[in-house]
Design a protein around this motif. Structure first.
Motif, PDB file in Angstrom:
ATOM      1  N   UNK A   1       0.845  -1.181   0.000  1.00  0.00           N
ATOM      2  CA  UNK A   1       0.000   0.000   0.000  1.00  0.00           C
ATOM      3  C   UNK A   1       0.891   1.246   0.000  1.00  0.00           C
ATOM      4  N   UNK A   2       0.532   2.229  -0.823  1.00  0.00           N
ATOM      5  CA  UNK A   2       1.312   3.471  -0.875  1.00  0.00           C
ATOM      6  C   UNK A   2       0.494   4.609  -0.274  1.00  0.00           C
ATOM      7  N   UNK A   3       1.127   5.355   0.638  1.00  0.00           N
ATOM      8  CA  UNK A   3       0.444   6.387   1.410  1.00  0.00           C
ATOM      9  C   UNK A   3       1.197   7.704   1.293  1.00  0.00           C
ATOM     10  N   UNK A   4       0.446   8.801   1.187  1.00  0.00           N
ATOM     11  CA  UNK A   4       1.021  10.139   1.253  1.00  0.00           C
ATOM     12  C   UNK A   4       0.576  10.781   2.562  1.00  0.00           C
ATOM     13  N   UNK A   5       1.537  11.209   3.372  1.00  0.00           N
ATOM     14  CA  UNK A   5       1.246  11.915   4.617  1.00  0.00           C
ATOM     15  C   UNK A   5       1.444  13.398   4.377  1.00  0.00           C
ATOM     16  N   UNK A   6       0.396  14.189   4.623  1.00  0.00           N
ATOM     17  CA  UNK A   6       0.453  15.636   4.418  1.00  0.00           C
ATOM     18  C   UNK A   6       0.169  16.305   5.768  1.00  0.00           C
ATOM     19  N   UNK A   7       1.207  16.856   6.376  1.00  0.00           N
ATOM     20  CA  UNK A   7       1.082  17.413   7.730  1.00  0.00           C
ATOM     21  C   UNK A   7       2.156  18.474   7.911  1.00  0.00           C
ATOM     22  N   UNK A   8       1.754  19.689   8.325  1.00  0.00           N
ATOM     23  CA  UNK A   8       2.732  20.767   8.441  1.00  0.00           C
ATOM     24  C   UNK A   8       3.554  20.700   9.723  1.00  0.00           C
ATOM     25  N   UNK A   9       3.113  19.954  10.727  1.00  0.00           N
ATOM     26  CA  UNK A   9       3.938  19.723  11.905  1.00  0.00           C
ATOM     27  C   UNK A   9       4.922  18.606  11.566  1.00  0.00           C
ATOM     28  N   UNK A  10       6.159  18.986  11.258  1.00  0.00           N
ATOM     29  CA  UNK A  10       7.105  18.035  10.679  1.00  0.00           C
ATOM     30  C   UNK A  10       7.414  16.863  11.597  1.00  0.00           C
TER      31      UNK A  10
END
Length: 217
Positions: A1-10
């Motif tokens: 499974x391929x996932x993109x995590x988008x979160x500005x708190x690094x």
């Protein structure tokens, strides 16, 4: 499974990505909405873990773009607000699921896996083929009743092959599904991982190499 995590708190984004990778998922990470739109336009993701309050491009607009493009990608929206009205609004925008912060990581994993199952044809929770039994949720593999210990990438490759139900999977497809975008596309990591996986699964070999095409079980 391929996932993109988008979160500005690094720190949070990197921690989530590390945890998902330990669950044998291929994970890319970005820290703003503009970068998310760029990645979505290039790569195919099963699930996007999307913070709502993002810089440059708001998470709501990223979600709307995914819906507008008609992509099969599922969206798990994250937010610091747990108000019912916010959850309803996020779902109405097009998110498939909603998780308020702070959250239990075990719940995040379960929700990502559940959404990932919805991006493809329905399959039983435990995959079985050629004497192999693979449980994605427990991350367990058995061959002829004997447990096989696999590294995360080996497990990820085997899961992709099992889900193909006998169809040939190319090295490029395995690279896309089991590794993140930082992996050199000209590396021999797929071939090496398949070799190690064959050895661990034992005799007779169940992973067949189809010359010029890829691999199948």
């Amino acid at each position: 499974m391929r996932v993109l995590v988008v979160e500005d708190e690094q720190l949070l984004a990197d921690a989530v990505a590390t945890g998902l990778r330990r669950e044998a998922m291929a994970v890319d990470v970005v820290y703003d909405g503009a970068a998310a739109l760029e990645r979505i336009g290039v790569n195919d993701y099963d699930v996007v873990v999307l913070d709502r309050d993002l810089p440059l491009v708001h998470g709501d607009d990223v979600c709307r773009k995914i819906v507008e493009l008609g992509m099969p990608t599922r969206v798990l929206m994250l937010t610091a607000s747990g108000d019912v009205s916010d959850r309803v609004e996020g779902l109405e925008i097009g998110a498939d699921d909603y998780l308020p912060k702070p959250f239990a990581f075990s719940e995040l994993i379960a929700r990502v896996r559940a959404l990932g199952r919805r991006t493809s044809m329905p399959l039983p929770p435990v995959l079985e083929r050629a004497g192999i039994k693979l449980d994605p949720n427990r991350r367990e593999v058995f061959r002829d009743g004997q447990e096989v210990q696999l590294a995360p990438k080996e497990f990820a490759v085997l899961e992709v092959l099992m889900r193909s139900e006998g169809a040939v999977v190319s090295a490029e497809q395995l690279l896309e599904k089991a590794w993140d975008e930082n992996t050199d596309p000209f590396t021999n990591v797929v071939r090496v991982t398949v070799m190690t996986l064959r050895r661990k699964l034992g005799e007779p070999p169940v992973i067949v190499t189809v010359p010029g095409s890829g691999y199948r079980i």
